[in-house]
Scaffold this active site. Structure first.
Site, PDB file in Angstrom:
ATOM      1  N   SER A  16      -5.040  -3.646   7.078  1.00 32.25           N
ATOM      2  CA  SER A  16      -6.068  -4.492   7.692  1.00 32.25           C
ATOM      3  C   SER A  16      -6.925  -5.200   6.646  1.00 32.25           C
ATOM      4  CB  SER A  16      -6.970  -3.649   8.587  1.00 32.25           C
ATOM      5  OG  SER A  16      -6.204  -2.795   9.406  1.00 32.25           O
TER       6      SER A  16
HETATM    7  N1  SAH Z   1      -4.913   1.747   8.855  1.00 36.27           N
HETATM    8  C1  SAH Z   1      -3.790   1.074   8.241  1.00 36.27           C
HETATM    9  C2  SAH Z   1      -3.340  -0.159   8.982  1.00 36.27           C
HETATM   10  C3  SAH Z   1      -2.818   0.193  10.292  1.00 36.27           C
HETATM   11  S1  SAH Z   1      -1.754  -0.945  11.077  1.00 36.27           S
HETATM   12  C4  SAH Z   1      -4.047   0.747   6.804  1.00 36.27           C
HETATM   13  O1  SAH Z   1      -5.143   0.961   6.297  1.00 36.27           O
HETATM   14  O2  SAH Z   1      -3.108   0.263   6.154  1.00 36.27           O
HETATM   15  C5  SAH Z   1      -1.500   0.045  12.524  1.00 36.27           C
HETATM   16  C6  SAH Z   1      -0.612   1.235  12.315  1.00 36.27           C
HETATM   17  O3  SAH Z   1      -0.601   1.961  13.530  1.00 36.27           O
HETATM   18  C7  SAH Z   1       0.846   0.873  12.030  1.00 36.27           C
HETATM   19  O4  SAH Z   1       1.255   1.482  10.844  1.00 36.27           O
HETATM   20  C8  SAH Z   1       1.604   1.420  13.252  1.00 36.27           C
HETATM   21  O5  SAH Z   1       2.887   1.915  12.936  1.00 36.27           O
HETATM   22  C9  SAH Z   1       0.668   2.527  13.715  1.00 36.27           C
HETATM   23  N2  SAH Z   1       0.801   2.914  15.101  1.00 36.27           N
HETATM   24  C10 SAH Z   1       0.962   2.139  16.194  1.00 36.27           C
HETATM   25  N3  SAH Z   1       0.986   2.900  17.306  1.00 36.27           N
HETATM   26  C11 SAH Z   1       0.845   4.198  16.908  1.00 36.27           C
HETATM   27  C12 SAH Z   1       0.790   5.454  17.595  1.00 36.27           C
HETATM   28  N4  SAH Z   1       0.879   5.553  18.919  1.00 36.27           N
HETATM   29  N5  SAH Z   1       0.637   6.563  16.858  1.00 36.27           N
HETATM   30  C13 SAH Z   1       0.526   6.512  15.502  1.00 36.27           C
HETATM   31  N6  SAH Z   1       0.570   5.360  14.800  1.00 36.27           N
HETATM   32  C14 SAH Z   1       0.723   4.213  15.499  1.00 36.27           C
END
Ligand code: SAH
Length: 205
Positions: free
Chosen positions: A58
């Site tokens: 992000s």
């Molecule tokens: N916080 C991260 C960015 C997250 S992007 C950073 O600092 O880089 C959102 C993430 O959520 C993705 O990696 C995606 O695979 C994950 N995601 C989506 N749905 C999810 C779920 N139900 N459980 C766990 N992870 C999930």
């Protein structure tokens, strides 16, 4: 790590973020450790970047804002849903005592583990699984950060895993528009505030 680049990023964020602990955490966490090698020149820009598996790390401003909304003081146990690169978890780890971070993509979680180690972060525990169910084994949490957009409502399992006085921040999509939602448990009651527009990948369960 480029000190000049991190100082420039913090100067940019300072216009919007007022919690000095959050700004200090942004300065201290080496974002260059969490981005793919070919994107290193952009690691300290205030922009989201692709991290593989169709996911993104992000924008620093949004990560900082979500950290600020959780009002962490240093003693908390935090759940982070959507580890991705591990960057957001690393920031939370500087602001709280312990962080549990769950990711559904095992490959991303594996890479995040390496990045966290390289960054010298020791108080993050990673898990692979469906974060919309929370992580009951370590509940309750003083704060929960959700880094993927929920459709219309915050998953009830997450709310159930909040400690009394707990805070939860999550992007929630409603009528085609994503906004940050801040939820607080106050004397057994839930209070939800809808805040600014954001853009996150969907929370898949
Ligand atoms: N916080 C991260 C960015 C997250 S992007 C950073 O600092 O880089 C959102 C993430 O959520 C993705 O990696 C995606 O695979 C994950 N995601 C989506 N749905 C999810 C779920 N139900 N459980 C766990 N992870 C999930």
């Amino acid at each position: 790590m480029s000190t000049a680049a991190s100082e420039r990023l913090v100067r940019t964020l300072r216009r919007h973020i007022f919690d000095e602990r959050v700004l200090a955490a942004v300065a201290a966490v080496p974002r260059d450790r969490f981005v793919p090698r070919d994107l290193l020149p952009e690691a300290w820009e205030n922009i989201p970047l692709p991290i593989g598996a169709g996911q993104t790390i992000s924008q620093p401003l949004v990560v900082a804002r979500m950290c600020e909304l959780l009002e962490l003081e240093g003693h908390e146990r935090v759940l982070d849903v959507g580890t991705g690169s591990g960057y957001h978890a690393a920031l939370l780890a500087r602001l709280a005592a312990e962080v549990y971070s769950i990711e559904r993509h095992a490959a991303l979680s594996g890479r995040a583990a390496l990045a966290l180690e390289a960054a010298g972060v020791g108080n993050v525990t990673l898990a692979v699984g469906d974060g919309s169910l929370g992580l009951p084994a370590h509940a309750p949490y003083d704060a929960i950060n959700v880094a993927a957009a929920a459709r219309r409502r915050i998953p009830p399992a997450l709310i159930e895993q909040l400690a009394p006085g707990g805070r939860l921040v999550a992007p929630v999509e409603e009528r085609g528009e994503q906004r940050l939602a801040l939820l607080r448990v106050h004397g057994g009651e839930l209070r939800v505030t809808r805040l600014e527009r954001v853009r996150f990948v969907p929370l898949r369960s």
